[in-house]
Design a protein around this motif. Structure first.
Motif, PDB file in Angstrom:
ATOM      1  N   SER A  18       0.802  -1.229   0.000  1.00 12.84           N
ATOM      2  CA  SER A  18       0.000   0.000   0.000  1.00 12.84           C
ATOM      3  C   SER A  18       0.834   1.278   0.000  1.00 12.84           C
ATOM      4  O   SER A  18       0.282   2.375  -0.083  1.00 12.84           O
ATOM      5  CB  SER A  18      -0.929   0.008   1.215  1.00 12.84           C
ATOM      6  N   THR A  21      -0.267   4.101   2.315  1.00 17.96           N
ATOM      7  CA  THR A  21      -1.540   4.795   2.102  1.00 17.96           C
ATOM      8  C   THR A  21      -2.671   4.255   2.971  1.00 17.96           C
ATOM      9  O   THR A  21      -3.742   4.858   3.014  1.00 17.96           O
ATOM     10  CB  THR A  21      -1.962   4.700   0.622  1.00 17.96           C
ATOM     11  N   LEU A  22      -2.475   3.128   3.641  1.00 15.86           N
ATOM     12  CA  LEU A  22      -3.527   2.537   4.477  1.00 15.86           C
ATOM     13  C   LEU A  22      -3.248   2.687   5.967  1.00 15.86           C
ATOM     14  O   LEU A  22      -4.130   2.458   6.798  1.00 15.86           O
ATOM     15  CB  LEU A  22      -3.697   1.053   4.151  1.00 15.86           C
ATOM     16  N   LYS A 259      -9.940   2.027  -4.348  1.00 15.68           N
ATOM     17  CA  LYS A 259     -10.462   3.220  -3.682  1.00 15.68           C
ATOM     18  C   LYS A 259     -11.327   2.850  -2.481  1.00 15.68           C
ATOM     19  O   LYS A 259     -11.271   3.511  -1.429  1.00 15.68           O
ATOM     20  CB  LYS A 259     -11.249   4.071  -4.678  1.00 15.68           C
ATOM     21  N   LYS A 262      -9.054   1.870   0.332  1.00 11.52           N
ATOM     22  CA  LYS A 262      -8.453   3.081   0.893  1.00 11.52           C
ATOM     23  C   LYS A 262      -9.433   3.803   1.821  1.00 11.52           C
ATOM     24  O   LYS A 262      -9.079   4.197   2.941  1.00 11.52           O
ATOM     25  CB  LYS A 262      -8.014   3.995  -0.253  1.00 11.52           C
ATOM     26  N   ARG A 263     -10.677   3.964   1.373  1.00 14.74           N
ATOM     27  CA  ARG A 263     -11.673   4.660   2.193  1.00 14.74           C
ATOM     28  C   ARG A 263     -11.993   3.885   3.475  1.00 14.74           C
ATOM     29  O   ARG A 263     -12.240   4.479   4.525  1.00 14.74           O
ATOM     30  CB  ARG A 263     -12.951   4.873   1.388  1.00 14.74           C
ATOM     31  N   ASP A 266      -8.773   4.393   5.647  1.00 15.47           N
ATOM     32  CA  ASP A 266      -8.352   5.781   5.850  1.00 15.47           C
ATOM     33  C   ASP A 266      -9.416   6.740   5.322  1.00 15.47           C
ATOM     34  O   ASP A 266      -9.209   7.412   4.310  1.00 15.47           O
ATOM     35  CB  ASP A 266      -7.009   5.998   5.128  1.00 15.47           C
ATOM     36  N   ASN A 269      -8.380  10.227   4.476  1.00 14.67           N
ATOM     37  CA  ASN A 269      -7.276  10.380   3.514  1.00 14.67           C
ATOM     38  C   ASN A 269      -6.057  11.065   4.144  1.00 14.67           C
ATOM     39  O   ASN A 269      -5.464  11.990   3.578  1.00 14.67           O
ATOM     40  CB  ASN A 269      -7.739  11.156   2.276  1.00 14.67           C
ATOM     41  N   LEU A 279      -8.542   9.837  -4.522  1.00 18.19           N
ATOM     42  CA  LEU A 279      -9.922   9.643  -4.086  1.00 18.19           C
ATOM     43  C   LEU A 279     -10.777  10.764  -4.647  1.00 18.19           C
ATOM     44  O   LEU A 279     -10.407  11.939  -4.589  1.00 18.19           O
ATOM     45  CB  LEU A 279     -10.002   9.631  -2.561  1.00 18.19           C
TER      46      LEU A 279
END
Length: 280
Positions: A18, A21-22, A259, A262-263, A266, A269, A279
């Motif tokens: 990731s 990003t997570l 996406k 990710k949401r 996080d 974001n 996103l």
């Protein structure tokens, strides 16, 4: 929620891939593997990178999965000779370093199979190290490969495209085509056993034309890898530079899944925003 009893969730790989990003990792548990009882180190030298790449594919096709299968082309052979006098022939088109490990009784047959495969791919020379000193000599060129290219250009862009091992010869041919048609200076280093290539695009960052050529060649190589059923990054990551190519590699449905993941992890974001995906 405890996901440990649900094997469909591979959170380790998800987090490793990731690029921050997570979330971030605060603790890691590692498993120590025992050292194998024996190892054999070999060197195959070829007149052309095409022959060398075919040997790579043929070794894997023969049912042998080496612990190491590294490739270097003529440019890298010569820069490493200039830098460290590793003892490899300067007129060689490419070479591979092969290692297999396991129990002593199993290795002799594998070595002979690899020897025959390399011979069938037109190897001009095949060596099996007989001592620790010879192993060290075989590995010398590979250890200094990246630093040695500064004798040609002060900077290099390192790519890490990866293709199925059966497509490795086509990937090598594709890199050679980029060199010819675009005029780029590219040396090839590869973790060939994984189909992972490191085309080193040499340039001078003070020269705008060379910087532009670097980026054009990188995009050409990435597109080639995707067309061969591979990936734009086997180990170094996507970051910002390669983000625009993710849609081509994965398609719109998979990008939507990315996406959603990710949401889920996080929603605000906060972790490494702008990397990998945007996103909406």
């Amino acid at each position: 929620r405890d996901f440990s009893s649900e094997p469909m969730y591979d959170l380790t790989r998800m987090f490793v891939g990731s690029e921050g990003t997570l979330g971030f990792i605060t603790k890691a548990a590692i498993r120590i593997q025992p050292v194998t009882p024996a190892k054999r180190t070999m060197l195959g030298i070829f007149d052309t990178p095409e022959d060398c790449s075919q040997a790579v594919a043929d070794i894997v096709a023969a049912g042998i999965i080496p612990t190491t299968l590294e490739m270097m082309d003529n440019l890298i052979i010569n820069t490493t000779e200039d830098y460290a006098n590793a003892g490899n022939p300067r007129d060689a088109g490419a070479l591979i370093i092969i290692e297999v490990d396991g129990y002593p009784g199993d290795l002799d047959e594998q070595v002979e199979t690899i020897r025959e495969v390399c011979k069938g791919a037109n190897a001009k020379e095949f060596r099996v190290a007989k001592s620790a000193a010879e192993v060290d000599q075989i590995w010398l060129a590979r250890r200094v490969a990246f630093g040695s290219v500064a004798r040609v250009k002060p900077n290099y862009g390192i790519n890490d495209i990866t293709v199925p091992r059966s497509e490795f010869p086509k990937a090598i041919a594709g890199i050679e085509k980029v060199k010819r048609e675009m005029g780029a200076i590219i040396g090839i280093v590869a973790h060939a056993g994984d189909g992972n290539l490191h085309p080193l695009i040499l340039y001078d960052q003070r020269n705008k034309e060379e910087v532009d050529l670097l980026h054009e060649a990188e995009m050409e190589l990435c597109n080639m890898a995707i067309d061969l059923g591979g990936t734009i990054s086997g180990e170094h990551g996507i970051g910002i530079l390669k983000k625009s190519l993710l849609l081509k590699e994965f398609g719109p449905q998979t990008m939507e899944v990315f996406k959603k993941v990710k949401r889920a992890f996080d929603p605000q974001n906060q972790f490494n925003p702008g990397k990998l995906i945007e996103l909406d």
